[in-house]
Structures are given as structure tokens and as C-alpha cells.
Design an enzyme around this catalytic site. Structure first.
Site, PDB file in Angstrom:
ATOM      1  N   ASP A 221       7.296   6.935  10.836  1.00  0.00           N
ATOM      2  CA  ASP A 221       6.692   6.059   9.837  1.00  0.00           C
ATOM      3  C   ASP A 221       6.998   6.685   8.473  1.00  0.00           C
ATOM      4  O   ASP A 221       7.296   7.874   8.365  1.00  0.00           O
ATOM      5  CB  ASP A 221       5.188   5.876  10.073  1.00  0.00           C
ATOM      6  CG  ASP A 221       4.669   4.639   9.335  1.00  0.00           C
ATOM      7  OD1 ASP A 221       5.390   4.105   8.458  1.00  0.00           O
ATOM      8  OD2 ASP A 221       3.546   4.198   9.618  1.00  0.00           O
TER       9      ASP A 221
HETATM   10  C1  BGC Z   1       3.753   1.491   7.355  1.00  0.00           C
HETATM   11  C2  BGC Z   1       4.793   0.959   8.307  1.00  0.00           C
HETATM   12  C3  BGC Z   1       5.899   0.311   7.512  1.00  0.00           C
HETATM   13  C4  BGC Z   1       6.476   1.344   6.568  1.00  0.00           C
HETATM   14  C5  BGC Z   1       7.618   0.828   5.719  1.00  0.00           C
HETATM   15  C6  BGC Z   1       4.355   2.387   6.290  1.00  0.00           C
HETATM   16  O1  BGC Z   1       3.428   2.708   5.323  1.00  0.00           O
HETATM   17  O2  BGC Z   1       2.771   2.202   8.076  1.00  0.00           O
HETATM   18  O3  BGC Z   1       4.207   0.043   9.196  1.00  0.00           O
HETATM   19  O4  BGC Z   1       6.850  -0.222   8.376  1.00  0.00           O
HETATM   20  O5  BGC Z   1       5.464   1.782   5.690  1.00  0.00           O
HETATM   21  O6  BGC Z   1       7.174  -0.066   4.780  1.00  0.00           O
END
Ligand code: BGC
Length: 753
Positions: free
Chosen positions: A268
Site C-alpha cells: 500500500d
Molecule cells: C490506499 C489504497 C490506495 C492507495 C493509492 C492508499 O492510501 O490505502 O487503497 O490504492 O492509497 O491511492
């Protein structure tokens, strides 16, 4: 050599042409897709330098990672996910790139999809969003999400598929297949145990193995083994004191070990914290570290990623060889051959009528009719002269907000517009505000452009609404949550279960003023509904995306018979759930009190173990406001008596249950027939019953259909944490078939030998 030129990247073309013109040499094995994938992988791997390999394992911009330009191996472009294709941001910032051709179709949020209880809807969803991703030249779609709804306060429940592992396991698979048909990988998220946003980077989840395997992992496992997702995203939280993005237990032991996952583990964004762990504990591709990226400093911040120079240094110093690196590269190459280097992928399509229709179909199938006393719904336009619509959610754009799933849409049909268009000249539609929630509308530079400011006091707004309601034939209150902070939004949890902005007061006053009151709650998670005695009709709607308004109007006016079923239980108060009653939400109280600064790790012990959602409520004999699996129709369904194919089943055999279901009302409709299994005596504590099958059937008035479910011992098993294996214990079981978890129409006993 026959190649579809249009799908090749420029760099790949250059590589090819120069190779060809030089000596008409044979295509290198890694570029020859007639060769076995493993051969291609090994061929590419041996051509790459260690530096090139290292580069491939981490980002080069907010949403992309580099390939190997020298070899014509393209990089990966990722996109959120999971409800539409995110607008383009700047190379190294979250702000908008300012493109004018990136307004997408917004599909309903995943809770809405789960509420359809219909696998066909999931396939339609996957195919449609996959085509949008493909058209926008994305290789990896960051979604879907299948974290279990453990508490209604979790800010991201709307991005997930409810409280039941079986429902989520069935619903997630077609989504993945549909997306990946487009040569776009799904990136299943957030693996694992990511069940709250509060302290999302610092919560260390303490959970017993039974709950882990029976509740929190099944949907991930189904997505890996049945859906064949090509990538998966590690979660922010910790498990066994290791961050989930580089976690020996979750990634190496379970995902890649027990489940045999061959794909890529993506971090993530900002979920990586340690180079050595990232090397050894299963991470393959690092994104989002140092979220300010290049904003400060002249040197490339991406070189400082945990899997960048620090990794190279450890290899150069001799502490690590390239064994782990080569494993990561093999996985990344496999992903590339399926996506960026896939010459057979389609071109995709974007903003099409077909996608809008898909979104509308899914939305109408997911809207849940919770209560319909006196058959207030559907609205009878032959009788109605005046319809009063009240509430901010009737006019507020909901595609902007909520965190990373926020979108920029081509069109968003709002509930009030949908209702007005449908009613046409048949009746007068009057709108009054009722309350002011959050008039703002901006996320990462995408602005709704709506001006929802209203400075009147709550009393003034209520007075106006009540006056309007008195003379109406129908009053439709449209409220709920709204994806602002603490109202269904990433990085924040809700603070309480109640509807915000004093909406209950507005509803109470409207109920006194008009007996034909319909309350539409738009949210992605459960809210308390203390008004069930005074409000005759209650509808649970969701963040339904581009077609929200038309979908809602079709249900309210009866063009489409509602058939959604709740993917979670609606409770009265938080203490009705084990996660809250046993006191470990949002974390260990002493540690929370002692923690002085962000960054302290806080344990969150899932003391309720396997008793999540209806499993807890049924054990405690607590009646929810609306049960898991509940959802009414404008028609009625009569169930016959369930028959079992035999009285006993062997451990390696199957047993089939059949039941007839008849549409006993006067309208065509769809019913979700649900099968729950109860273990009547077990050596370990077990839920009263658990969902193990469901089928959505469509029936004309008077029509009957025989529905059958075949199960094997897997459906009877529990996870034995001492033996670390699934066990189906011989003894008596019962199959319960019904219209919801609390509306069982017929039961039959059987014995596992
Ligand atoms: C989120 C993810 C997301 C990623 C990219 C993160 O903060 O938890 O679900 O895909 O950002 O935007």
C-alpha cells in the site's frame, strides 16, 4: 513474425526494430509469446543487471513503476480503484494533472455490489471497470477490497463487501475475472486484517487463528485461488508486530506458501517500513514511500525507497544475494506478460453508454428495501400530486470524496434529478433541504462545483421541511453519510453509529407531519435507525456512482422491483457487537492512553474471535434492527419444504438440498435464496449458523422454481487452530434455507459420517 503493433509500447517497438534490422535475428525468447511463460521469464531475468532488477521493484512516480527500457520491458501503470478509474495526478504529487479526457464512469461502491448477491453483477462490474482501466492504458487496478466489516465505524467499509466471508468470497471472484479479461491486473486489497482506519499504520492486530482463517482470510484466498488475481496489496496495519506489507506470516507462509500465490505483492502507498523485511518477507513492488516524492530536494527520492538504493547496498555489501530479488522479478515479469506486454489484450472502452447502463443495473440490484409498512412503496404516480424530497444527499455529488477511491466523473445523476426526471409531469416534485451536512465538495483538486452552502439554522430548515411535508402525498427523505471525514472516508473512522447532522430529529418531525414518509439512507456502512416504528418505508441505498439518481428513482417508482439484501447487520448500538462490547475497538485502552505520539504500536485484539456480525448477534440472541441477508420486495415469495438428497453425507461426499420457491405476489421479482449451515454439536465453539450458499432467482407472478445447493464437507468445517487444518467433525448438522439470516423458512437435519 506477426505482432499487433498498436499494443506495443514505443520502447518495445524500438527494441524490436533495431534487433530486426541489425541481423534479422530471431525474437528473443522473453518477447516471444509463443514460448512458455517460465522460459520467457528466465530469458528476461538472465539479461537484466542487478541495478535494472532493483529499479523494477519500486515506484518511479505516484502511480507507476519503471520497466527495463534497455530491453523494451515496459513499466507498470496503476490506478485506483475500486469503483472507477481515478483521474490522472501529477507525476509526483497527489494534485490533478489537469487532463480533460479522464472523467470516468463511476460504478456503485463495493458494498452495493455485495448487496446484489448476484455473481453476474460482479462479472458485469469487473468487465466494465476493466475496460475503462484498459482504455486508460492502466496495467493494475487497485481493487477490489474484501476486508471484513468488523465494526460499522470503519471508514472504508463502503469499499468492501460486507461482514460475511462466504458472501465476499463468492462475489469477489467474477469481478477479478472480468477485469483481468482486459489484460488489466486486479490488485486485491488490503491484505490482511485491515478492518479500521483509526491508527491504520500503527494498529497491531491480535487475532486467533480460527478467526483469521474462518473470517478474515477466506475472501482473499478465493480471490487468489479461484479468481487468480495477478496482484495483491499489503495492508497498512501490523500483524504479529510486523507490517502487513512485509509480513512473514501473511505473505510468505500463508499467501505464497499455503495458497501458492504466483503473483505480485504490491505495498500500500507508504506501507513499507523496513528494507530487510521488505527483502525477505514477501513484498515484490514498493509504492508510495515518502509521499512527498520529488517535491523537496534535487536527488531522486525514489532511489531512497526501501527497495531501491538501500537494497542495492545490502547486495553490494554481501549481506544479501539475489535469490529474493530474482523471485520478485520473476513475479513482476509474469505480471508484465499478462498486462503491459500482453499483445492479445483488447483496447478497452471508456465513458460508454454501456458502462453507465452496467452501473445502473448493478445499483438497482443492490438497493435494499428494508421496511415497507402499508405498502407505501412503490410510489403510485396515479395518485400522487405532490412529492416532497428532503435532505442533503438528494442533491450532493458523492463521487468526489472518501479518499483514494474518489473520482472525477463524466456525469453524476443525482437522486433529486433522477426522481424529477422519472416523475415528469405526473406530479409536482418539491425539494427542501432539511439539514446541512457537508456543503464542501473537493478531493485532491477535483471539485464538484456545487454550491451547497445554506446558512439557515437547523430549526428554520426543519420548520420549512415540516411545512412542505404536511401537504405532500409522499415525503422522501434522502440522507445518510457522505464520504466526508468520519462519514465513510479513508483514513478516518466514524465516531458513532448515529446519523450525523441531527438527521434523526428531521426524520422524527417529518414522520409526525406525513404518514407516507420514505427514508432513504445512503451510506456504505450501517447507521442506527431509531425511527423504524414511526417511519413506514426505509430504503438502504449506497454510493451508487454515475447513475445514482436514475437507479434510486427506478426502485422508488417501482419500475424495478427491489432485490438487494443486506451484506451486513444493521444494529441498534455499538455494544451489540463483540468488537465493541469486548472493548478492543479501536485498540487496547491502556496502550492508547499511554501513547503520547503517533507511531506507537497499539494492539487491537479481536476478542470476539470468529463471532463477527450476525455470528455474534445470533450467539448473544441480540435482535438487530435489520438482519444480515434481509431485503424486501414489492412481491412475496413462498418457500416449500427443504429436502436433503440423503440423511447422511461422507467426509469425501456431497449432499444436495432442494427447495421450491414461488412468487406468490402480483409482480415479477427476484429473490435471494440463502442456505445457512448449523453444526448442532461441536467440540469447538461455533456460530449458530453460517452462510454457505445463495442463489438469486427471478420469478414471474405465480411462477415457482426449484433451487438446489450442493455442498461438501468444506461447508461443514471449522479451522482447528491446534492442528492448523480444516476439520469437518462427524455429527449432526442442519441446513437452514430462507430469505434472510433471521427469516428461515425451512430446515432439514443431516449427519456427517
Ligand atoms: C490506499 C489504497 C490506495 C492507495 C493509492 C492508499 O492510501 O490505502 O487503497 O490504492 O492509497 O491511492
Amino acid at each position: 513474425m506477426k505482432i499487433k503493433l498498436t499494443t506495443l509500447s514505443a520502447s518495445l517497438l524500438c527494441a524490436l526494430f533495431s534487433m530486426q534490422s541489425m541481423a534479422q535475428k530471431a525474437l528473443p525468447a522473453y518477447l516471444d509469446d509463443s514460448k512458455p511463460v517460465e522460459e520467457r521469464i528466465e530469458d528476461a531475468l538472465k539479461r537484466m543487471t542487478t541495478e535494472e532488477k532493483i529499479k523494477m521493484t519500486h515506484a518511479q512516480s505516484k502511480f507507476s513503476s519503471p520497466g527495463v527500457p534497455r530491453l523494451g520491458i515496459p513499466g507498470f501503470w496503476t490506478t485506483d480503484g475500486p469503483h472507477g478509474i481515478r483521474p490522472e495526478v501529477l507525476w509526483d504529487e497527489w494534485e490533478q494533472a489537469g487532463w480533460t479526457n479522464d472523467s470516468c464512469t463511476a460504478f456503485p461502491a463495493l458494498t452495493a455490489l455485495a448487496a446484489t448477491w448476484n455473481e453476474d453483477m460482479s462479472l458485469l462490474y469487473g468487465r466494465s471497470i476493466g475496460a475503462e482501466a484498459r482504455y486508460r492504458e492502466k496495467d493494475i487496478l487497485l481493487g477490489p477490497g474484501v476486508n471484513i466489516y468488523r465494526t460499522p465505524l470503519n471508514g472504508r467499509n463502503f469499499e468492501y463487501m460486507g461482514e460475511d466471508p462466504f458472501l465476499a468470497s463468492i462475489m469477489v471472484v467474477p469481478y477479478i475475472k472480468g477485469v483481468q479479461e482486459n489484460g488489466v491486473a486486479t490488485c486485491l486489497k488490503h491484505y490482511a486484517l485491515n478492518n479500521q482506519e483509526f491508527n491504520r499504520h500503527t494498529s497491531n492486530i491480535v487475532v486467533d487463528d480460527r478467526a483469521l482463517y474462518e473470517i478474515y482470510l477466506p475472501a482473499f484466498k478465493a480471490a487468489v485461488q479461484k479468481g487468480d488475481t495477478w496482484s495483491i496489496m499489503g495492508a497498512y496495519n501490523l500483524y504479529k508486530n510486523q507490517h502487513a506489507c512485509h509480513n512473514q506470516y501473511l505473505l510468505n507462509d500463508i499467501l505464497k506458501g499455503e495458497w501458492g500465490f504466483k503473483g505480485v505483492v504490491v505495498s500500500d502507498w507508504g506501507g513499507v517500513h523496513n528494507t530487510r523485511e521488505a527483502i525477505t518477507n514477501g513484498l515484490d513492488l514498493e509504492f508510495g514511500s515518502w509521499t512527498d516524492g520529488l517535491r523537496s530536494g534535487s536527488s531522486n527520492a525514489y532511489d531512497n525507497y526501501y527497495l531501491a538504493n538501500p537494497y542495492l547496498d545490502l547486495i553490494n555489501s554481501g549481506e544479501f544475494g539475489t535469490k529474493e530479488l530474482d523471485d520478485k522479478i520473476r513475479r513482476l515479469l509474469r505480471l508484465a506478460f499478462n498486462t503491459s506486454m500482453n499483445r492479445n489484450k483488447p483496447f478497452g472502452s471508456f465513458q460508454s453508454e454501456e458502462h453507465a447502463l452496467a452501473g445502473r443495473t448493478i445499483a438497482t440490484e443492490g438497493i435494499v428495501l428494508l421496511q415497507n409498512k402499508n405498502n407505501v412503496l412503490p410510489i403510485d404516480l396515479n395518485k400522487a400530486k405532490r412529492i416532497v424530497v428532503v435532505g442533503e444527499n438528494a442533491i450532493k455529488m458523492m463521487t468526489v470524496g472518501g479518499g483514494s477511491s474518489s473520482l472525477k466523473v463524466l456525469n453524476e445523476n443525482l437522486p433529486l434529478d433522477g426522481i424529477k426526471a422519472r416523475v415528469g409531469s405526473a406530479a409536482e416534485v418539491v425539494y427542501v433541504r432539511g439539514y446541512v451536512g457537508d456543503p464542501s465538495g473537493e478531493y485532491n483538486g477535483v471539485v464538484t462545483g456545487q454550491n451547497l452552502k445554506d446558512d439557515r439554522s437547523a430549526d428554520e430548515l426543519i420548520k420549512e421541511a415540516v411545512e412542505a411535508a404536511k401537504s405532500a402525498d409522499y415525503v422522501i427523505f434522502i440522507g445518510g453519510l457522505n464520504k466526508s471525514n468520519n462519514q465513510d472516508c479513508e483514513d478516518t473512522d466514524r465516531h458513532h453509529l448515529e446519523l450525523p447532522y441531527d438527521q434523526n430529529r428531521v426524520i422524527d418531525e417529518l414522520a409526525k407531519a406525513n404518514k407516507n414518509l420514505i427514508v432513504v439512507n445512503i451510506s456504505g456502512t450501517g447507521v442506527s435507525m431509531p425511527f423504524t416504528a414511526t417511519v413506514p418505508a426505509i430504503v438502504q441505498s449506497w454510493y451508487n456512482g454515475s447513475e445514482s439518481g436514475r437507479a434510486l428513482a427506478a426502485i422508488l417508482m417501482g419500475d424495478i422491483n427491489p432485490s438487494g439484501k443486506m451484506p451486513f447487520s444493521v444494529i441498534e448500538k455499538l455494544e451489540d457487537l463483540g468488537s465493541h462490547l469486548l472493548g478492543e475497538y479501536p485498540g487496547n485502552k491502556e496502550q492508547l492512553a499511554a501513547s503520547k505520539h503517533r507511531g506507537d504500536t497499539i494492539n487491537v485484539e479481536y476478542k470476539e474471535s470468529i463471532f463477527v456480525g450476525y455470528r455474534w448477534l445470533e450467539k448473544q440472541k441480540t435482535k438487530p434492527t435489520f438482519s444480515f441477508g434481509h431485503g424486501l420486495s414489492y412481491t412475496t415469495f413462498e418457500y416449500g419444504k427443504v429436502e436433503a438428497s440423503s440423511k447422511t453425507v461422507n467426509a469425501d461426499g456431497t449432499i444436495t438440498f432442494t427447495i421450491s420457491v414461488k412468487n406468490s405476489g402480483s409482480r415479477e421479482g427476484k429473490e435471494v435464496v440463502q442456505l445457512y449451515i448449523a453444526d448442532l454439536k461441536s467440540s469447538l465453539p461455533r456460530p449458530v449458523k453460517e452462510l454457505k450458499g445463495f442463489k438469486k432467482v427471478s420469478l414471474k407472478p405465480g411462477e415457482s422454481q426449484t433451487v438446489s445447493f450442493t455442498i461438501d464437507s468444506e461447508a461443514l468445517s471449522y479451522f482447528d487452530d491446534k492442528k492448523h487444518e480444516w476439520v469437518a467433525e462427524p455429527g449432526d448438522f442442519e441446513a437452514h434455507i430462507g430469505s434472510s439470516s433471521s427469516d428461515i423458512r425451512s430446515k432439514v437435519k443431516f449427519t456427517l459420517k
